[in-house]
Design an enzyme around this catalytic site. Structure first.
Site, mmCIF file in Angstrom:
data_model
loop_
_atom_site.group_PDB
_atom_site.id
_atom_site.type_symbol
_atom_site.label_atom_id
_atom_site.label_comp_id
_atom_site.label_asym_id
_atom_site.label_seq_id
_atom_site.Cartn_x
_atom_site.Cartn_y
_atom_site.Cartn_z
ATOM 1 N N MET F 1 0.856 5.906 2.143
ATOM 2 C CA MET F 1 -0.128 5.045 1.243
ATOM 3 C C MET F 1 0.690 3.893 1.223
ATOM 4 O O MET F 1 2.030 4.170 1.433
ATOM 5 C CB MET F 1 0.401 5.728 -0.063
ATOM 6 C CG MET F 1 -0.158 5.114 -1.725
ATOM 7 S SD MET F 1 -1.182 4.593 -1.233
ATOM 8 C CE MET F 1 -2.795 6.771 -2.231
ATOM 9 N N PRO F 2 -0.008 2.539 1.303
ATOM 10 C CA PRO F 2 -1.084 2.434 0.989
ATOM 11 C C PRO F 2 -1.793 2.335 2.928
ATOM 12 O O PRO F 2 -2.006 2.576 4.079
ATOM 13 C CB PRO F 2 -0.962 1.134 0.888
ATOM 14 C CG PRO F 2 0.159 0.017 1.776
ATOM 15 C CD PRO F 2 1.302 1.555 1.403
#
Lengths: 72, 72, 72, 72, 72, 72
Positions: F1-2
């Site tokens: 993430m991201p």
């Protein structure tokens, strides 16, 4: 060109999005020698109930026993 | 790896999402012999006014005369 | 519905793709009580030079010093 | 088949979405000689705080000094 | 804006792609009253071994017993 | 993430991809205060015959009369 999509867990503020868009546009422009007006960035907010990892929904991971440092 | 995106009509409950994420993670891990912590799943809720098929918006198909069994 | 996209590092054989598509379709159909002919699955092969993690291109990670067990 | 995704700035009405889905389905069917029931269209509403161009967030571009005609 | 992605089974010729891009751009411009230079279209060629439906890989469906008219 | 996807016209070298992945990972990590091993980047090479803008296929724009500076 390029067209960049950033999928990130919900909760980022407008300020955090603004900072990323400005810095990332500058970086791509410099790195690939492009004018900034050729660069498009899309942010996708990912709801915690829509993100699965470790074989579990993120909402469950978060409320569970796993230490925060194990989460992505 | 892999990164899986599941686009589905809005309305699935957290329980339905949890069940899918848990079972799908296990299935991918077994089928491709991967540890579950390498698997990422993203669910995308598709609003009925954002889904077109049969040349029509789903909101119109749903309220219309077509029998339910014809809809995907 | 649903529409599922599976992004995976290049190198999966047709047999591995077939196995996943068949099992995943059955699982979704059972889990969410849908007929299998409503389910669409797309596989995306990700080239090693197009995948970055740990701040590095996968081609470099792979040829580098990191133990395989650290890679996703 | 095909599966079409239309990413557009938030604010389109249901009427505007309906018009696009109906006309686009007809166009694809004619252009590629396909029955309309093979065509799937997904619309994605893009929030103004999630769209970056010209190195800036769209919310800032919009409230700023740039003439409207410069915006995409 | 908008940004349109068309995912289609591999095999479309450049002429077929050109026809779709030109007609679809005009249609979107007229339908939503936008200048054509705001419209971006991306085509994604889907390999037959990367497309699953009816619980089967498309390569198997195609070589199998199903009548063509059942395939999407 | 991201999870970041960078769609770019075909032709970028491995060196150009490596540079972008390394710099972009560092930038995201600093900007959003994340460890780099949480960041995933996917590059998508866009064939010139699969990219439409100005109502035309890019292959036609490129071979045509438009000055290069008008192209994105």
């Amino acid at each position: 060109m390029p067209f960049v999509t950033v999928k990130v867990l919900e909760g980022k503020s407008v300020e955090q999005k603004r900072a990323l868009v400005e810095k990332m546009s500058r970086l791509i422009a410099e790195c690939w020698e492009l004018p900034q007006d050729r660069i498009f960035i899309f942010i996708e907010d990912l709801a915690k109930e829509n993100y699965g990892k470790h074989g579990q929904l993120y909402v469950d991971l978060e409320s569970g026993m796993l230490p925060k440092s194990n989460m992505i």
